[in-house]
Design an enzyme around this catalytic site. Structure first.
Site, PDB file in Angstrom:
ATOM      1  N   ASP A  66      23.445  19.944  17.285  1.00 27.88           N
ATOM      2  CA  ASP A  66      22.419  19.422  18.188  1.00 27.88           C
ATOM      3  C   ASP A  66      21.298  18.812  17.345  1.00 27.88           C
ATOM      4  OD1 ASP A  66      21.052  21.551  17.133  1.00 27.88           O
ATOM      5  OD2 ASP A  66      20.601  22.520  19.045  1.00 27.88           O
ATOM      6  N   GLU A 104      24.014  26.738  28.030  1.00 26.48           N
ATOM      7  CA  GLU A 104      24.233  25.490  27.293  1.00 26.48           C
ATOM      8  C   GLU A 104      24.062  24.273  28.198  1.00 26.48           C
ATOM      9  OE1 GLU A 104      24.366  24.852  24.196  1.00 26.48           O
ATOM     10  OE2 GLU A 104      24.450  26.906  23.479  1.00 26.48           O
ATOM     11  N   TYR A 159      29.955  18.656  22.554  1.00 25.96           N
ATOM     12  CA  TYR A 159      28.934  19.598  22.073  1.00 25.96           C
ATOM     13  C   TYR A 159      29.035  20.931  22.808  1.00 25.96           C
ATOM     14  CZ  TYR A 159      24.698  22.167  21.562  1.00 25.96           C
ATOM     15  OH  TYR A 159      23.831  23.196  21.346  1.00 25.96           O
ATOM     16  N   CYS A 193      12.372  25.103  10.269  1.00 24.35           N
ATOM     17  CA  CYS A 193      12.554  23.699   9.862  1.00 24.35           C
ATOM     18  C   CYS A 193      12.197  22.811  11.060  1.00 24.35           C
ATOM     19  CB  CYS A 193      13.997  23.469   9.406  1.00 24.35           C
ATOM     20  SG  CYS A 193      14.216  21.925   8.507  1.00 24.35           S
ATOM     21  N   CYS A 237       8.590  25.502   4.711  1.00 25.27           N
ATOM     22  CA  CYS A 237       9.592  25.696   3.659  1.00 25.27           C
ATOM     23  C   CYS A 237       9.379  26.999   2.888  1.00 25.27           C
ATOM     24  CB  CYS A 237       9.568  24.504   2.702  1.00 25.27           C
ATOM     25  SG  CYS A 237       9.875  22.933   3.525  1.00 25.27           S
ATOM     26  N   CYS A 265      17.372  23.375  -0.903  1.00 20.21           N
ATOM     27  CA  CYS A 265      17.032  22.250  -0.026  1.00 20.21           C
ATOM     28  C   CYS A 265      16.592  21.015  -0.832  1.00 20.21           C
ATOM     29  CB  CYS A 265      15.931  22.652   0.943  1.00 20.21           C
ATOM     30  SG  CYS A 265      15.460  21.301   2.035  1.00 20.21           S
ATOM     31  N   CYS A 283      11.580  29.672   4.272  1.00 24.19           N
ATOM     32  CA  CYS A 283      12.932  29.241   4.655  1.00 24.19           C
ATOM     33  C   CYS A 283      13.987  29.880   3.745  1.00 24.19           C
ATOM     34  CB  CYS A 283      13.033  27.714   4.536  1.00 24.19           C
ATOM     35  SG  CYS A 283      14.677  27.099   4.950  1.00 24.19           S
TER      36      CYS A 283
HETATM   37 FE1  SF4 Z   1      13.808  22.699   6.282  1.00 22.72          FE
HETATM   38 FE2  SF4 Z   1      14.486  22.470   3.733  1.00 22.72          FE
HETATM   39 FE3  SF4 Z   1      12.044  23.210   4.363  1.00 22.72          FE
HETATM   40 FE4  SF4 Z   1      14.082  24.855   4.822  1.00 22.72          FE
HETATM   41  S1  SF4 Z   1      13.324  24.162   2.847  1.00 22.72           S
HETATM   42  S2  SF4 Z   1      12.390  24.406   6.217  1.00 22.72           S
HETATM   43  S3  SF4 Z   1      15.705  23.410   5.343  1.00 22.72           S
HETATM   44  S4  SF4 Z   1      12.987  21.241   4.807  1.00 22.72           S
END
Ligand code: SF4
Length: 366
Positions: free
Chosen positions: A146, A45, A128, A198, A205, A214, A208
């Protein structure tokens, strides 16, 4: 989708997609009862602050091979640790690393405390890093935020407030999602999502795990988030680095003052880095202006260093100390000093370049 469902969905994704890191314990091993070593989590870290995973890996391996425990690191000589850190940048981290290791040994019997509140009392551990160690090494329900996490939260909730003003709001949103169980895996899962799916410029997306809930994906704003307040232009500073080699091969070096930029690191004698008149060189010699500058960018300024080289006799006295060639490791130099060396050493050995007297380089600032 409820917050609980979001974290479960992400943990399922992490079980199949976790990045392999030398300091991590894989989710399957963790479920089997294996825990990460807090020393390795802390070290990673600290190294990862302002630095990429790719840049950190080799340093992490070198450090843990040389000092496998916090006790061994605490016993290390300052110069050895600073030398091993050279090139990683932000050198205050290395000085604090040693202070922290010694505090863990002196005040905690060589065992890292296992709560965020206790960790934050150690030198060099801020909010953090304390949250990251507490979550990852001890599964405390601490929220780790972060840049990756800020980006993912801004997109998941379609937040258009620019950073850094949005930090509080994004932290609140991240906190709401942090689960009470598997907190460490969850913290690493959000980081991995931000680093691999992301991503800043082109979020993928389609793969994801949070694509359905989202808000930014639905609104078509994902690639524009998070918004950022434009950074101020940083100034350029100028200086001179004097690279001197003695006939027996020794290099003239100095250890920079503990306080200040590159504090405690090895470097070439030189001028201050500003626009004031340059000080005298460290010794009388036939100086060669290399004719190229070493350029480097720090957080708050760009630096352009003129490089002056000279070869001198074995009896020469100078500001700084001559380090025998057999002891000198270019890798012990911080990056800007290494750039100077890389540009200078071939020339200093063959003596090329125009000649300047000591007086002629005491010139006005550029
Ligand atoms: Fe990022 Fe949303 Fe796309 Fe997932 S769906 S990669 S959280 S912008």
């Amino acid at each position: 989708m409820r917050d609980d469902d979001l974290s479960v969905t992400l943990l399922d994704w992490y079980d199949a997609n976790a990045r392999v890191m030398p300091w991590r314990v894989a989710p399957s091993d963790r479920k089997a009862g294996q825990w990460p070593d807090p020393y390795r989590i802390w070290l990673s870290e600290v190294m990862l602050q302002q630095t990429t995973v790719a840049a950190v890996r080799d340093y992490f391996h070198s450090f843990t091979a040389r000092w496998p425990t916090v006790q061994e690191l605490a016993d290390a000589a300052d110069a050895d640790v600073m030398g091993e850190w050279a090139g990683l940048g932000y050198y205050a981290r290395a000085r604090n690393l040693l202070k922290c290791a010694r505090a863990v040994v002196a005040d905690h019997g060589g065992v890292f405390p296992d709560t965020r509140d206790a960790l934050i009392t150690l030198p060099g551990i801020g909010p953090y890093t304390a949250a990251a160690i507490a979550a990852i090494a001890f599964d405390e329900q601490a929220t780790v935020v972060d840049g990756n996490v800020e980006r993912v939260m801004a997109r998941l909730h379609d937040i258009h407030t620019p950073l850094p003003a949005a930090k509080g709001e994004l932290t609140t949103l991240a906190t709401a999602l942090t689960p009470a169980e598997r907190t460490g895996d969850y913290a690493q899962a959000v980081m991995d999502l931000g680093a691999t799916v992301c991503t800043p410029k082109s979020p993928t997306c389609g793969i994801c795990p949070w694509r359905d809930p989202c808000a930014a994906r639905v609104a078509g704003t994902a690639a524009d988030l998070p918004k950022k307040t434009p950074k101020k232009k940083i100034p350029t500073r100028y200086g001179v680095a004097y690279v001197v080699r003695r006939n027996d091969g020794a290099w003239l070096l100095e250890t920079r003052p503990d306080k200040g930029l590159l504090g405690g690191m090895l470097g070439w004698p030189g001028s201050d880095w500003n626009e004031a008149p340059q000080p005298a060189p460290p010794l009388d010699a036939d100086w060669h202006d290399l004719g190229v500058e070493a350029r480097h960018t720090f957080t708050h300024f760009h630096l352009r260093l003129q490089i002056m080289t000279a070869s001198v006799s074995d009896s020469t006295q100078a500001r700084g100390h001559f380090m025998p060639a057999t002891d000198f490791r270019p890798s012990d130099l911080p990056t800007v000093m290494r750039k100077v060396f890389d540009l200078a050493h071939a020339t200093i050995e063959c003596g090329a370049g125009p000649r300047y007297s000591k007086r002629s380089i005491d010139r006005s600032p550029r």
